[in-house]
Write an enzyme that holds these catalytic residues in place. Structure first.
Site, mmCIF file in Angstrom:
data_model
loop_
_atom_site.group_PDB
_atom_site.id
_atom_site.type_symbol
_atom_site.label_atom_id
_atom_site.label_comp_id
_atom_site.label_asym_id
_atom_site.label_seq_id
_atom_site.Cartn_x
_atom_site.Cartn_y
_atom_site.Cartn_z
ATOM 1 N N ASN A 114 51.878 19.144 -31.520
ATOM 2 C CA ASN A 114 50.880 19.498 -32.545
ATOM 3 C C ASN A 114 50.222 20.850 -32.268
ATOM 4 O OD1 ASN A 114 49.315 18.909 -30.345
ATOM 5 N ND2 ASN A 114 48.064 17.340 -31.327
ATOM 6 N N HIS B 214 48.878 21.801 -29.373
ATOM 7 C CA HIS B 214 47.777 21.827 -28.389
ATOM 8 C C HIS B 214 48.170 22.607 -27.137
ATOM 9 C CE1 HIS B 214 48.890 17.713 -26.318
ATOM 10 N NE2 HIS B 214 49.436 18.705 -25.653
ATOM 11 N N GLU C 205 43.114 19.993 -28.706
ATOM 12 C CA GLU C 205 43.840 19.467 -29.862
ATOM 13 C C GLU C 205 43.497 20.293 -31.103
ATOM 14 O OE1 GLU C 205 46.064 17.490 -29.178
ATOM 15 O OE2 GLU C 205 45.470 15.712 -28.047
ATOM 16 N N ASP D 40 43.828 19.887 -17.001
ATOM 17 C CA ASP D 40 43.202 18.718 -17.619
ATOM 18 C C ASP D 40 43.442 17.443 -16.814
ATOM 19 O OD1 ASP D 40 45.934 18.696 -18.193
ATOM 20 O OD2 ASP D 40 45.658 19.181 -20.298
HETATM 21 C C1 F6R Z 1 49.393 19.104 -19.534
HETATM 22 C C2 F6R Z 1 48.860 19.665 -20.762
HETATM 23 C C3 F6R Z 1 49.561 19.543 -22.055
HETATM 24 C C4 F6R Z 1 51.098 19.604 -21.940
HETATM 25 C C5 F6R Z 1 51.720 19.395 -23.316
HETATM 26 C C6 F6R Z 1 53.251 19.372 -23.233
HETATM 27 O O1 F6R Z 1 48.572 19.406 -18.433
HETATM 28 O O2 F6R Z 1 47.824 20.221 -20.733
HETATM 29 O O3 F6R Z 1 49.116 20.553 -22.936
HETATM 30 O O4 F6R Z 1 51.457 20.843 -21.416
HETATM 31 O O5 F6R Z 1 51.291 18.213 -23.868
HETATM 32 O O6 F6R Z 1 53.634 18.243 -22.496
HETATM 33 P P1 F6R Z 1 55.149 18.020 -22.118
HETATM 34 O O7 F6R Z 1 55.516 19.086 -21.184
HETATM 35 O O8 F6R Z 1 55.189 16.659 -21.469
HETATM 36 O O9 F6R Z 1 55.928 18.066 -23.388
#
Ligand code: F6R
Length: 255
Positions: A149, A151, A156, A80
């Site tokens: 959450n 995701h 989301e 992303d």
């Molecule tokens: C990042 C992504 C997100 C993260 C998730 C956890 O490319 O797609 O899904 O993997 O938000 O983020 P952290 O590791 O910062 O807790």
């Protein structure tokens, strides 16, 4: 794959590996990725950004510097990117990848696929990335982190299991969770382009790394509840080859 001796395999949940510390869980994920690339130097890896994989990438860089691995033939696809940021903006995921991995090892820039967040036509950019992804055939190993959450990527809650690359609005919980990671921006961009849940599930193998107590609720919902759009990571339960790497804190609620 050899797992560390501290691994606890939950008999009732296949392929869940629990480690005492976040560092050990990340080490095991790095070993998993290194074994994949050693087996097939032309592997296609799906990569994530965020705080969780930083230690994994440091281990990959270490292995490269020690001459144990080369990534020159590996192709990568990131999950992303925030809309509105140039690749050189320090808060872009492209810049993150450069800082944490690509710029520190021998990745071929022609093979590191990134979403361009700095475009007028975000829908066309999503289409371009979807085409590139399709051309690659299939990702061999998709590395994921977990949102508090539930995701995965920026899919989301509410995201459908058949979703593909698209423009999304980030959830308030994600905006708050990502705020402390900002380097230059004062607020998290509200829109992003993400690969979809169907794209993630198309990977041959999926490696989820979740560490820390903030992830415990999302881990429990993902592993213990039926697949549902309320918790996008719960759809991973429908994939035939998912490995969950957790530390004790993230595993605390799955009992
Ligand atoms: C990042 C992504 C997100 C993260 C998730 C956890 O490319 O797609 O899904 O993997 O938000 O983020 P952290 O590791 O910062 O807790």
């Amino acid at each position: 794959m050899a797992l560390s001796s501290q691994t606890t395999a939950l008999a009732q949940i296949p392929r869940v590996h629990i480690f005492p510390t976040a560092g050990e869980a990340a080490d095991a994920v790095a070993e998993h990725l290194l074994a994949t690339v050693k087996r097939n130097p032309k592997s296609v890896l799906g990569l994530a950004t965020g705080q969780t994989p930083r230690h994994v990438y440091a281990k990959l860089v270490h292995a490269f510097r020690e001459g144990k691995i080369s990534f020159c033939d590996v192709e990568t696809f990131n999950l992303d990117e925030y809309c509105g940021l140039t690749a050189s903006h320090p808060d872009s995921f492209a810049a993150f990848m450069q800082r944490e991995l690509f710029g520190l090892a021998d990745f071929d820039p022609r093979k590191t696929n990134l979403i361009n967040g700095d475009v007028q036509d975000v829908v066309a950019e999503a289409r371009r990335y979807a085409t590139r992804l399709k051309e690659s055939g299939a990702v061999d190993v998709q590395l994921l982190g977990l949102g508090t959450n539930g995701h995965i990527g920026f899919n989301e809650p509410g995201s459908a299991s058949d979703s593909h690359v698209r423009v999304v609005d980030l959830a308030d919980e994600t905006l708050s969770a990502n705020q402390p990671s900002l380097i230059e921006l004062t607020s998290v961009p509200e829109r992003a382009i993400t690969i979809g849940i169907a794209d993630i599930l198309h990977a041959r193998e999926i490696v989820m790394l979740a560490t820390g107590s903030a992830k415990a609720g999302a881990v429990r919902r993902s592993l213990r509840e039926a697949p549902s759009t309320d918790c996008p990571a719960s759809f991973l339960g429908t994939h035939h080859a998912v490995h969950w790497y957790l530390d004790n804190a993230a595993a605390a609620e799955i009992g």
